[in-house]
Scaffold this motif. Structure first.
Motif, PDB file in Angstrom:
ATOM      1  N   ILE A 166       4.872   5.251  -4.051  1.00  0.00           N
ATOM      2  CA  ILE A 166       3.326   5.401  -3.965  1.00  0.00           C
ATOM      3  C   ILE A 166       3.273   6.909  -3.219  1.00  0.00           C
ATOM      4  CG2 ILE A 166       1.399   4.661  -3.133  1.00  0.00           C
ATOM      5  CD1 ILE A 166       2.222   1.608  -3.322  1.00  0.00           C
ATOM      6  N   MET A 182      -6.493   4.860  -2.886  1.00  0.00           N
ATOM      7  CA  MET A 182      -6.595   3.324  -2.619  1.00  0.00           C
ATOM      8  C   MET A 182      -7.179   2.853  -1.085  1.00  0.00           C
ATOM      9  SD  MET A 182      -5.177   0.785  -0.470  1.00  0.00           S
ATOM     10  CE  MET A 182      -3.912   1.755   0.075  1.00  0.00           C
ATOM     11  N   ARG A 183      -6.878   3.806  -0.316  1.00  0.00           N
ATOM     12  CA  ARG A 183      -7.255   3.635   1.119  1.00  0.00           C
ATOM     13  C   ARG A 183      -8.771   3.732   1.340  1.00  0.00           C
ATOM     14  NH1 ARG A 183      -5.642  -0.071   4.416  1.00  0.00           N
ATOM     15  NH2 ARG A 183      -8.040  -0.462   4.259  1.00  0.00           N
ATOM     16  N   HIS A 241       1.050  -1.189   0.006  1.00  0.00           N
ATOM     17  CA  HIS A 241       0.080   0.050  -0.082  1.00  0.00           C
ATOM     18  C   HIS A 241       0.999   1.359   0.074  1.00  0.00           C
ATOM     19  CE1 HIS A 241      -3.773  -2.266   2.011  1.00  0.00           C
ATOM     20  NE2 HIS A 241      -3.443  -2.803   0.817  1.00  0.00           N
ATOM     21  N   ARG A 287     -10.672   1.304  -0.676  1.00  0.00           N
ATOM     22  CA  ARG A 287     -10.754  -0.216   0.178  1.00  0.00           C
ATOM     23  C   ARG A 287     -11.561  -0.087   1.269  1.00  0.00           C
ATOM     24  NH1 ARG A 287      -7.695  -4.794   0.353  1.00  0.00           N
ATOM     25  NH2 ARG A 287      -7.301  -5.720   2.337  1.00  0.00           N
ATOM     26  N   ALA A 319      -2.232   8.765  -4.343  1.00  0.00           N
ATOM     27  CA  ALA A 319      -2.477   7.354  -4.688  1.00  0.00           C
ATOM     28  C   ALA A 319      -2.912   6.567  -3.472  1.00  0.00           C
ATOM     29  CB  ALA A 319      -1.392   6.586  -5.487  1.00  0.00           C
ATOM     30  N   PHE A 320      -2.235   6.724  -2.485  1.00  0.00           N
ATOM     31  CA  PHE A 320      -2.564   6.118  -1.226  1.00  0.00           C
ATOM     32  C   PHE A 320      -3.917   6.466  -0.617  1.00  0.00           C
ATOM     33  CE2 PHE A 320      -2.659   5.772   3.494  1.00  0.00           C
ATOM     34  CZ  PHE A 320      -2.431   4.708   3.786  1.00  0.00           C
TER      35      PHE A 320
END
Length: 287
Positions: free
Chosen positions: A234, A242-243, A229, A246, A238-239
């Motif tokens: 990264i 994604m987080r 992750h 998710r 972007a993190f």
């Protein structure tokens, strides 16, 4: 500084690792993130997970100085109060626990049964606060994001990261609890990953993928090279994307309702009512 002895105790039910930290037999010690067993189906608590920790303290003639909570956990009840009753010591957590207490006192309608000034914790750590575990020097590092009160504890070349990081092949913790923030978590993680590459990082949990045994220790270098992750390369945007995506797919932890209302009170169970029975609350249609 004398060498640091780290003894891990893994609770398979909640996938939590408790750590006993000391400089050897007969010295002072700290316990980090102790687990109190709880069966949600029966409402019964037990001490099978924390008893080996207590046995290790006794067998090595250790003096319990600190019971350290990396945050107010949502996946297990804390055994801090149980340990404190038997061995003494001070229960410590990050100062922003007051924010967490305020939010959840309201959610559970706890009123005066739950102070919002940090009590009954014995000590509220500030960022970069230096303290001792006997002859061992330690430092508290604020790492918010998963919760506002998340604190890592650095002892020598070891850092106990709580839920800030998981093992590299698992990634990072969710940020959708009250006061959580993926952007803040990213900054906290980069703070940890700026430590020397050989620094040992000790996880609070491990959820191994199929085929891998449970592990809870790695290095800064391993996280920077391989965390799925948040490895090097990264960026924050972007993190966060994604987080956030998710987290929208995740169910609430099985024990969040009983655990949070106990853990914001330093592991103390509610006082018995007039019939001699203690009760935990379940807010209906509130989450």
């Amino acid at each position: 500084m004398p060498s640091c002895v780290i003894q891990p105790f893994f609770d398979a039910t909640t996938c939590t690792v408790t750590y006993l930290v000391h400089a050897g037999p007969g010295t002072a010690c700290a316990v980090i993130d102790p687990v109190l067993d709880f069966d949600a189906r029966s409402g019964r608590s037990a001490t099978q997970s924390v008893q080996p920790v207590a046995d290790a303290i006794t067998s090595q003639s250790l003096r319990l100085e600190w019971i350290l909570e990396t945050h107010a956990h949502a996946d297990h009840l804390s055994a801090a109060a149980w340990l404190h009753e038997r061995f003494g010591g001070r229960v410590g957590i990050g100062r922003p626990i007051t924010q967490v207490q305020s939010v959840f006192r309201s959610l559970f309608h706890l009123g005066d049964a739950c102070p919002v000034d940090g009590t009954p914790f014995d000590h509220l750590f500030d960022d970069n606060e230096v303290f001792t575990i006997g002859e061992l020097q330690a430092r508290a590092l604020a790492v918010p994001g998963h919760t506002p009160a998340c604190m890592a504890f650095e002892v020598g070349d070891a850092v106990f990261v709580g839920d800030t990081l998981f093992m590299p092949d698992v990634g990072t913790a969710r940020c959708d609890f009250p006061g959580g923030s993926a952007a803040t978590l990213y900054q906290s993680i980069r703070r940890l990953l700026a430590l020397p590459p050989a620094t040992r990082l000790f996880m609070c949990h491990d959820y191994p993928p199929p085929g891998r045994e449970v592990r809870w220790e790695c290095t800064v270098a391993e996280q920077r090279a391989g965390n799925i992750h948040v490895r090097d390369g990264i960026d924050e945007a972007a993190f966060v994307a994604m987080r956030s995506a998710r987290d929208r797919t995740l169910a609430m932890p099985n024990l969040i309702l009983p655990s949070v209302q106990v853990n914001i009170r330093a592991g103390h169970l509610p006082e018995p009512e007039s019939n001699g029975v203690a009760y935990l609350k379940i807010p209906l249609n509130a989450l």
